[in-house]
Design a protein around this motif. Structure first.
Motif, PDB file in Angstrom:
ATOM      1  N   UNK A  20       0.883  -1.060   0.045  1.00 45.53           N
ATOM      2  CA  UNK A  20       0.167  -0.016  -0.102  1.00 45.53           C
ATOM      3  C   UNK A  20       0.754   1.243  -0.037  1.00 45.53           C
ATOM      4  N   UNK A  21       0.456   2.348  -0.834  1.00 48.92           N
ATOM      5  CA  UNK A  21       1.127   3.479  -0.997  1.00 48.92           C
ATOM      6  C   UNK A  21       0.218   4.409  -1.268  1.00 48.92           C
ATOM      7  N   UNK A  22       0.319   5.658  -0.672  1.00 53.76           N
ATOM      8  CA  UNK A  22      -0.426   6.798  -1.169  1.00 53.76           C
ATOM      9  C   UNK A  22      -0.325   7.317  -2.650  1.00 53.76           C
ATOM     10  N   UNK A  23      -1.301   7.305  -3.561  1.00 52.00           N
ATOM     11  CA  UNK A  23      -0.924   7.854  -4.694  1.00 52.00           C
ATOM     12  C   UNK A  23      -1.112   9.603  -4.872  1.00 52.00           C
ATOM     13  N   UNK A  61     -15.545  -3.535   6.042  1.00 56.79           N
ATOM     14  CA  UNK A  61     -16.021  -2.326   6.050  1.00 56.79           C
ATOM     15  C   UNK A  61     -15.249  -0.992   5.764  1.00 56.79           C
ATOM     16  N   UNK A  62     -13.994  -1.553   5.347  1.00 55.98           N
ATOM     17  CA  UNK A  62     -12.898  -0.270   5.016  1.00 55.98           C
ATOM     18  C   UNK A  62     -12.948  -0.762   3.363  1.00 55.98           C
ATOM     19  N   UNK A  63     -13.144   0.191   2.862  1.00 55.69           N
ATOM     20  CA  UNK A  63     -12.977   0.272   1.139  1.00 55.69           C
ATOM     21  C   UNK A  63     -11.259   0.193   1.038  1.00 55.69           C
ATOM     22  N   UNK A  64     -10.854  -0.261  -0.298  1.00 56.76           N
ATOM     23  CA  UNK A  64      -9.406  -0.270  -0.527  1.00 56.76           C
ATOM     24  C   UNK A  64      -8.972   0.875  -1.063  1.00 56.76           C
ATOM     25  N   UNK A  65      -9.781   1.978  -1.419  1.00 63.00           N
ATOM     26  CA  UNK A  65      -9.320   3.134  -1.953  1.00 63.00           C
ATOM     27  C   UNK A  65     -10.264   4.058  -1.877  1.00 63.00           C
ATOM     28  N   UNK A  67      -9.910   7.367  -0.058  1.00 63.51           N
ATOM     29  CA  UNK A  67      -9.481   8.242   1.159  1.00 63.51           C
ATOM     30  C   UNK A  67      -8.263   7.944   1.586  1.00 63.51           C
ATOM     31  N   UNK A  68      -7.079   8.747   1.801  1.00 62.44           N
ATOM     32  CA  UNK A  68      -5.923   8.349   2.306  1.00 62.44           C
ATOM     33  C   UNK A  68      -6.097   7.632   3.922  1.00 62.44           C
ATOM     34  N   UNK A  69      -7.068   7.665   4.467  1.00 61.84           N
ATOM     35  CA  UNK A  69      -7.074   7.009   5.669  1.00 61.84           C
ATOM     36  C   UNK A  69      -7.547   5.748   5.396  1.00 61.84           C
ATOM     37  N   UNK A  70      -8.239   5.162   4.239  1.00 62.18           N
ATOM     38  CA  UNK A  70      -8.700   4.024   4.114  1.00 62.18           C
ATOM     39  C   UNK A  70      -7.439   3.133   3.594  1.00 62.18           C
ATOM     40  N   UNK A  71      -6.604   3.756   2.927  1.00 64.82           N
ATOM     41  CA  UNK A  71      -5.572   3.085   2.259  1.00 64.82           C
ATOM     42  C   UNK A  71      -4.441   2.887   3.770  1.00 64.82           C
ATOM     43  N   UNK A  72      -4.431   3.856   4.438  1.00 64.02           N
ATOM     44  CA  UNK A  72      -3.636   3.581   5.563  1.00 64.02           C
ATOM     45  C   UNK A  72      -3.918   2.351   6.366  1.00 64.02           C
ATOM     46  N   UNK A  73      -5.410   2.368   6.778  1.00 66.32           N
ATOM     47  CA  UNK A  73      -6.012   1.259   7.522  1.00 66.32           C
ATOM     48  C   UNK A  73      -5.489   0.078   6.884  1.00 66.32           C
ATOM     49  N   UNK A  78      -5.340  -1.781  10.625  1.00 69.54           N
ATOM     50  CA  UNK A  78      -6.344  -1.334  11.357  1.00 69.54           C
ATOM     51  C   UNK A  78      -7.759  -1.273  10.550  1.00 69.54           C
ATOM     52  N   UNK A  79      -7.962  -2.078   9.670  1.00 74.84           N
ATOM     53  CA  UNK A  79      -9.095  -2.090   8.876  1.00 74.84           C
ATOM     54  C   UNK A  79     -10.369  -2.931   9.340  1.00 74.84           C
ATOM     55  N   UNK A  80     -10.075  -3.859  10.339  1.00 72.94           N
ATOM     56  CA  UNK A  80     -11.296  -4.402  10.725  1.00 72.94           C
ATOM     57  C   UNK A  80     -10.902  -5.054  12.008  1.00 72.94           C
TER      58      UNK A  80
END
Length: 120
Positions: A20-23, A61-65, A67-73, A78-80
């Motif tokens: 995972x990386x921020x685009x 419950x956490x989308x894969x993209x 929002x930056x927080x979703x990617x970070x999760x 920390x996604x589920x």
């Protein structure tokens, strides 16, 4: 030395987590909104999507993209509630208290700071 270093060392060894990386779009969003706003978004997502003892759609419950927080999760596990238990030793089936929620937001924040300030 950060108390999160052992966690981030383990996460770096995970093929899934380390991909995972921020685009550019997410990085710009972080710059535009600022750390305080992003941290508030993270706190809101954690409170609504993770804090209940049995969150709706847990594990999905956490989308894969989006929002930056979703990617970070996803990058920080920390996604589920299952990932929180496996990686952070936070048990499933109990409501997250304020300290646990603050810890999760701190983990997300730390990952975002690392992404925004790469050590080439």
């Amino acid at each position: 030395m950060s108390t999160l270093n052992p966690l981030f060392t383990r996460l770096a060894r995970s093929t899934f987590r380390s991909r995972f990386r921020l685009g550019p779009k997410e990085r710009q969003y972080c710059w535009d909104k600022g750390a305080d706003t992003i941290d508030q978004h993270a706190a809101d997502f954690v409170a609504k999507r993770l804090a209940p003892a049995y969150p709706a759609n847990d594990g999905k419950q956490t989308p894969m993209r989006g929002h930056p927080v979703f990617i970070a999760q996803h990058a920080t596990a920390t996604c589920c509630r299952g990932c929180l238990e496996k990686w952070h030793h936070i048990p499933q089936g109990v409501v997250l208290d304020a300290q646990q929620q603050q810890y999760i937001v701190g983990v997300i924040h730390h990952w975002l700071v690392l992404q925004m300030n790469p050590q080439n």
